[in-house]
Scaffold this motif. Sequence first.
Motif, PDB file in Angstrom:
ATOM      1  N   GLY A  30      10.876  -1.359 -18.300  1.00 56.48           N
ATOM      2  CA  GLY A  30      12.025  -0.687 -17.838  1.00 56.48           C
ATOM      3  C   GLY A  30      11.366   0.284 -16.741  1.00 56.48           C
ATOM      4  O   GLY A  30      12.216   0.713 -15.804  1.00 56.48           O
ATOM      5  N   ASN A  31      10.094   0.287 -16.395  1.00 50.78           N
ATOM      6  CA  ASN A  31       9.404   1.219 -15.582  1.00 50.78           C
ATOM      7  C   ASN A  31       8.519   0.225 -14.545  1.00 50.78           C
ATOM      8  O   ASN A  31       8.213  -0.682 -14.832  1.00 50.78           O
ATOM      9  CB  ASN A  31       8.667   2.324 -15.930  1.00 50.78           C
ATOM     10  CG  ASN A  31       9.519   2.966 -16.876  1.00 50.78           C
ATOM     11  OD1 ASN A  31      10.368   4.130 -16.401  1.00 50.78           O
ATOM     12  ND2 ASN A  31       9.593   2.995 -18.167  1.00 50.78           N
ATOM     13  N   TYR A  32       8.128   0.897 -13.446  1.00 48.99           N
ATOM     14  CA  TYR A  32       7.198   0.044 -12.636  1.00 48.99           C
ATOM     15  C   TYR A  32       5.907   0.834 -12.482  1.00 48.99           C
ATOM     16  O   TYR A  32       4.966   0.168 -11.880  1.00 48.99           O
ATOM     17  CB  TYR A  32       8.122   0.150 -11.096  1.00 48.99           C
ATOM     18  CG  TYR A  32       9.320  -0.470 -11.124  1.00 48.99           C
ATOM     19  CD1 TYR A  32       9.374  -2.105 -11.312  1.00 48.99           C
ATOM     20  CD2 TYR A  32      10.248   0.227 -11.039  1.00 48.99           C
ATOM     21  CE1 TYR A  32      10.580  -2.598 -11.201  1.00 48.99           C
ATOM     22  CE2 TYR A  32      11.562  -0.372 -11.113  1.00 48.99           C
ATOM     23  CZ  TYR A  32      11.795  -1.735 -11.120  1.00 48.99           C
ATOM     24  OH  TYR A  32      13.133  -2.120 -11.162  1.00 48.99           O
ATOM     25  N   ARG A  33       5.718   1.749 -13.008  1.00 52.53           N
ATOM     26  CA  ARG A  33       4.379   2.439 -12.966  1.00 52.53           C
ATOM     27  C   ARG A  33       3.343   1.843 -14.062  1.00 52.53           C
ATOM     28  O   ARG A  33       3.551   1.818 -15.268  1.00 52.53           O
ATOM     29  CB  ARG A  33       4.400   3.924 -13.061  1.00 52.53           C
ATOM     30  CG  ARG A  33       3.071   4.496 -13.066  1.00 52.53           C
ATOM     31  CD  ARG A  33       3.218   5.930 -12.791  1.00 52.53           C
ATOM     32  NE  ARG A  33       1.855   6.787 -13.032  1.00 52.53           N
ATOM     33  CZ  ARG A  33       1.790   8.057 -12.689  1.00 52.53           C
ATOM     34  NH1 ARG A  33       2.849   9.018 -12.842  1.00 52.53           N
ATOM     35  NH2 ARG A  33       0.532   8.618 -12.679  1.00 52.53           N
ATOM     36  N   GLN A  68       0.765  -1.256   0.039  1.00 55.42           N
ATOM     37  CA  GLN A  68       0.025   0.006   0.161  1.00 55.42           C
ATOM     38  C   GLN A  68       0.850   1.205   0.009  1.00 55.42           C
ATOM     39  O   GLN A  68       1.859   1.534   0.754  1.00 55.42           O
ATOM     40  CB  GLN A  68      -1.064  -0.145   1.227  1.00 55.42           C
ATOM     41  CG  GLN A  68      -1.971   1.020   1.437  1.00 55.42           C
ATOM     42  CD  GLN A  68      -2.705   0.926   2.362  1.00 55.42           C
ATOM     43  OE1 GLN A  68      -2.857   0.266   3.189  1.00 55.42           O
ATOM     44  NE2 GLN A  68      -3.847   1.840   2.266  1.00 55.42           N
ATOM     45  N   GLY A  69       0.516   2.127  -1.030  1.00 57.74           N
ATOM     46  CA  GLY A  69       1.258   3.561  -1.147  1.00 57.74           C
ATOM     47  C   GLY A  69       2.711   3.368  -1.852  1.00 57.74           C
ATOM     48  O   GLY A  69       3.379   4.198  -1.982  1.00 57.74           O
ATOM     49  N   LEU A  70       2.942   2.053  -2.585  1.00 55.54           N
ATOM     50  CA  LEU A  70       4.182   1.819  -3.178  1.00 55.54           C
ATOM     51  C   LEU A  70       3.797   1.593  -4.750  1.00 55.54           C
ATOM     52  O   LEU A  70       2.849   1.206  -5.039  1.00 55.54           O
ATOM     53  CB  LEU A  70       4.920   0.766  -2.715  1.00 55.54           C
ATOM     54  CG  LEU A  70       5.541   0.865  -1.128  1.00 55.54           C
ATOM     55  CD1 LEU A  70       6.072  -0.409  -0.606  1.00 55.54           C
ATOM     56  CD2 LEU A  70       6.362   1.928  -1.070  1.00 55.54           C
ATOM     57  N   GLU A  71       4.645   2.027  -5.506  1.00 57.88           N
ATOM     58  CA  GLU A  71       4.507   1.722  -6.998  1.00 57.88           C
ATOM     59  C   GLU A  71       5.156   0.088  -7.200  1.00 57.88           C
ATOM     60  O   GLU A  71       4.497  -0.375  -8.084  1.00 57.88           O
ATOM     61  CB  GLU A  71       5.474   2.523  -7.883  1.00 57.88           C
ATOM     62  CG  GLU A  71       4.787   3.854  -8.026  1.00 57.88           C
ATOM     63  CD  GLU A  71       5.358   4.763  -9.102  1.00 57.88           C
ATOM     64  OE1 GLU A  71       6.358   4.248  -9.471  1.00 57.88           O
ATOM     65  OE2 GLU A  71       4.884   5.843  -9.304  1.00 57.88           O
ATOM     66  N   TYR A  72       5.903  -0.024  -6.484  1.00 59.83           N
ATOM     67  CA  TYR A  72       6.605  -1.676  -6.711  1.00 59.83           C
ATOM     68  C   TYR A  72       6.912  -2.117  -5.377  1.00 59.83           C
ATOM     69  O   TYR A  72       7.223  -1.308  -4.534  1.00 59.83           O
ATOM     70  CB  TYR A  72       7.584  -1.672  -7.722  1.00 59.83           C
ATOM     71  CG  TYR A  72       8.640  -0.978  -7.442  1.00 59.83           C
ATOM     72  CD1 TYR A  72       9.889  -1.494  -6.930  1.00 59.83           C
ATOM     73  CD2 TYR A  72       9.029   0.406  -7.677  1.00 59.83           C
ATOM     74  CE1 TYR A  72      11.100  -0.860  -6.484  1.00 59.83           C
ATOM     75  CE2 TYR A  72      10.071   1.203  -7.832  1.00 59.83           C
ATOM     76  CZ  TYR A  72      11.290   0.451  -7.008  1.00 59.83           C
ATOM     77  OH  TYR A  72      12.192   1.130  -6.850  1.00 59.83           O
ATOM     78  N   ALA A 108       2.705  -2.984  -7.976  1.00 61.33           N
ATOM     79  CA  ALA A 108       1.727  -2.591  -7.104  1.00 61.33           C
ATOM     80  C   ALA A 108       0.349  -1.727  -7.507  1.00 61.33           C
ATOM     81  O   ALA A 108      -0.539  -1.710  -7.008  1.00 61.33           O
ATOM     82  CB  ALA A 108       1.888  -1.869  -5.687  1.00 61.33           C
ATOM     83  N   GLY A 109       0.877  -1.205  -8.787  1.00 57.12           N
ATOM     84  CA  GLY A 109      -0.292  -0.413  -9.237  1.00 57.12           C
ATOM     85  C   GLY A 109      -1.342  -0.867  -9.753  1.00 57.12           C
ATOM     86  O   GLY A 109      -2.412  -0.428 -10.315  1.00 57.12           O
TER      87      GLY A 109
END
Length: 1167
Positions: free
Chosen positions: A536-539, A450-454, A502-503
């Motif tokens: 290459g990204n986590y969002r 919760q509250g994290l992108e990854y 986590a998104g």
Amino acid sequence: MIHTGSVCPRVRLLRVFLALLAVPVASSRVWESDDFQDCTWKVVLNKFDRVGDTHVSDRFYDQEPVDTVNSVFSMLVDSPIDPQEKYLGFPYYLKINYSCEGQPSEDLVRSGHLMGLKPLVLVTFQSSVNFYRWKIEQLQIRMEAAPFRYPGPCLAEEVCSMSWFMPMPIQNGSVVVKVEVTSNGLGPFIPNKRFRVNINGFLKKQQNTIKFTLGSELFDLTPQYFVNASSRPLWYTLDQSPVLILGGIPNEKAILLTDTNFETFSLVELSIDSCWVGSFYCPQAGFSATIYDAISTESTVFIRQNQLVYYFTGTYATLYDRSHSSGSWVRVLATECIKRLCPVLLHSNGSEYIMALPTGKHEGYLHFGTITDGRVSFEMLPKGRSVCEQILVGNCSIIWAVFVSGEYILLLLVEVEDLNAKSFRVLRYSLISDDTEDLYIIPDFIPDAQGLEYLMMVGTEMYTSSPMVPKGLFFNTYNNMLFIWGNFLLQSYNAENYTYLAGFPKDLSIKYLVNSFGGDIAIITETEEIWYLLEGNYRLYRLFPSRGWSIHFSLQMLQQSSLYAANETTVTFFYEDRELYQLVYLMGHGQGRLVKRLVPVEKLLLYEQQSHYRLEQQGGRPVLSFTNQCPFTMLSLLNLPNPQAYTREERYRARPPQVLESSGFHSKNSLAVYQGLLYYLLWLHSKYNKPYADPVHDPTWRWWKNKKQDQDYYLYLERNWLSAGGVHIDMASYEKIYNLKSEYQLPQFIFLDKGNSYRFSLKMRSKEGSAFLVQRKLAVGFLLADPHCIEAFANQEATVLRNSVQFLITLRDKELCYDQGISGHHLMKTSVMVKVQGSSGHCFQSTHFGLRMQGNLMLPVFIGCPPGKRLAFDVTYTLEYNRLLNKQYFDCVHPDPEMPCFLFRDKFYPFFLIQDLVTGDSGSFKGRYVLKVVGGGPTLESLRDYSEEEIYRFNSPLDTFLAVSPRDTRMRGGLKLRQGVWDGGDIRAWHTLWQHSCGWQHKSLNLASRWLCLENSPCYDTVPQSIFSPEFFFKVLVSNRGVDSSTYCDYQLIFLLHIHGLPLSFWRALLIAIVSASVCVGLVILYVTFCLLWPLMVKAWNMFLWKRNAVITLESYCSYAMSTKSTSSSSQTSGNANSKITSKVTLTEDEGDKAVAEEAVGNETLT
């Protein structure tokens, strides 16, 4: 399924207002595409004999050349073509038009032609999967379409109806053809457009009607086929499948089939056997006619109906023999119950692959299918124990399988059933060792992030109460990124360390992924939501439903776009040229239609970004203020190298012949000439790959080499309108291009040889800040898929502007991850991503081609021997050097300009060239290589290949090698040496073909070779074919494999050497000498005998002539006497005196003859 009709009108109007405020801000830097008239290119195919027929469109199935072109070329006298050649044509023309919104197409084409508009077409052929059969190449042809006026009455002075036409070329070994149409810069602005014009091998001509071979075409797209049906994935071999198929039509054994990437399509009902028979022994509760899985490859399509698998191989004469084609659907794995087909999206090793997951008695196994030249074979894996037995569990089931071709491994998603609960694992199975190992045990519950992108999965994280339910795997071969998807999304760069994204909401479930293999991933959920991930990204970004989609949809509805409707259903998603497309079924006014439309990912992200605004007071008035999260205001690529050396694209130019008509319109004959010239150009290209190098390194050199000197004469005929046939052929219009310039963007992919590097500059500009702050803000990073194989670094360069920064970026091969391979074979796939810090999903550039995302540059890299490189025998320089070396040169009695002869007793020094077919470079080979004789024969008809044992005996008697490099200061040369071979008395027993001797030449030590044809060697005791000395043809193999470390290329050249003047063996020479001496002695004896007998022969001949004359005289006398007696008896009035005189004379003559006869008889007796 996407339903957009439920959007509230009031909210829609508000969002449209916000979008109208946001769009000017987004397009303030560069012009917007809406500033131009909305025009687009249109292309259709026309058969060769139907050119000029209006409103005609043909399907691309015929692959045989047209031979009626040669009759047109026979009329072209006094032209640069060779009248002895036979010219053929292609079976199709490509008809080109364009249309704009709200205007008639015929008026637009006519006005565009009058303004000077000419379509320029770039045709790109995709090479075949099977590189063992066909050469790997990136072949392109830049063509110019010719204007053609339709026949018929016309009130205008020049033209009423017209189109542009050009031949549609076909290349052996290619069934996927990309066509890009651009403008020549005159007339209206029309954006470039790409088309797929692929060969459809599933069509046949029956009773003048084109029909499908795999079923019957349905012409009614009823709503029941698509409405209330969920979307399904589109599976095919990337860039290799000419025909795409899509199943999933409820309760119908029908598929959607297209050969144009859904620009056009057909609904085909398949002619397969009953889906009910043969399925009762499988553990399945219900049965349906629906085609659940559909996969297309280069030559074959696969379907799964219930638990039955079928395939159908198309008719592709340009790929393989017609006997490989199918006449009907073939059922495979007939004794198996197949629950799922898993695709292999990338081909490798000259084949394509497919995997079938069984259930029932073979649970824990899979069937691995291989497709090569239309031939399909399956193998059950593992070969021994099942996966369940190898991981020591009782019950397990394979849910998904992924094939990693570079490592020959399978990644398996396995569900393990214990007594209490279920668990999921990722396993690695090796096709080489037949072993299985645990790779990763998936957690039972979703992590609490919760509250994290990854969240990095290290084993110490907290978990929620939501269970993890994995459904599939996806592996990107280019960046080695593994995704595990279900109601979550895990990614890993090395299949060992995993990251939880986590998104993605845990209450959703992913249905399938769509990857562009260029850095973009579209995620489709069970509820038809669309999510987007930039690799290459986590969002993660939600594209639908979203605020950005609502704004975009509202704008399209206001513009009354034909691609959007209030009631629509998504059929599938797929990437084409790194752009996401959606196949959607639109319902309106009681009718439905299927359309292909672009999903504007960049525009949706921009709308989502611009929706975050605030009100600021400026001058006492509230003003909307948008936050620009992009760290730079401008990004550009500079100093890009010429692309051909890295993309390996071979490009030709072919313009239509010039017509001698004031209006400039072409006729059917001039278009036929265009067909023949283009066909001959491709024929020269295919025949250029030969062992003997031409004096000029260009495939078109042979075409015009004897006509260049007369080009002024042909130009004179053209300028005076005297060219035969009304056409003028410009020799400069058909050439190969070697100097293409960069288009200020990175290529789609590059090839790197050993130690090669690729450099370019990246320039960025910031809106404000000092130089120090700009440098800290504008940082560049790299994401390397294989850091042990390739390296990347950036060097900052000096710039003039204070608020800008420029980097020199270098990508370099480390020379560690590849051995040697044939040109274009078994290349290693990797990639490099260049990222600007803080730019992912925030930076966009608006151009007349649409929005483009900036800040993330994905560049696929192929490491190995690039396509288009070859080794060739430099016969021209070899002849010149050997003439200087031996102070003489003697060609064969009957010389062949294509294969010059070399004298046996002369020293032989070969030279070889490394020729680049892409860039046109040609230079001496300076690496190490080995030369072997692998075949031979006294004539071309008796030429044979030697066995492995013979090759060893003839070339390597002691199995010790020393490869010599021309750069070696001690010895120079190119032939293989055998140390110690020439020392000792037993060398002749090894039947060696070569002998080397060192000599001084040009003040340096050179290594030349002499020929030996000793006893038991293949050229020993060669029987002469005529009165001239014996000849022999050697088949020679030249290779640098294992001895040259300067390149990844395994150069292999096999060519023929014609040697004349071979010596005879001792016994044959002695036999010939004895026979020759005997013949000479016999001739002398015959001559002496003849001289002695000649006088007697002359005398006898004279006697014979005398006797013959005597006999003739005697017969004459008898005849005369008889006639005299008859005359005297009948004439009583004659005088007595005359009778007496006559009698005396006759008597005297008789006595004289008698005396002569007696004398002759006496002489004969004495003799």
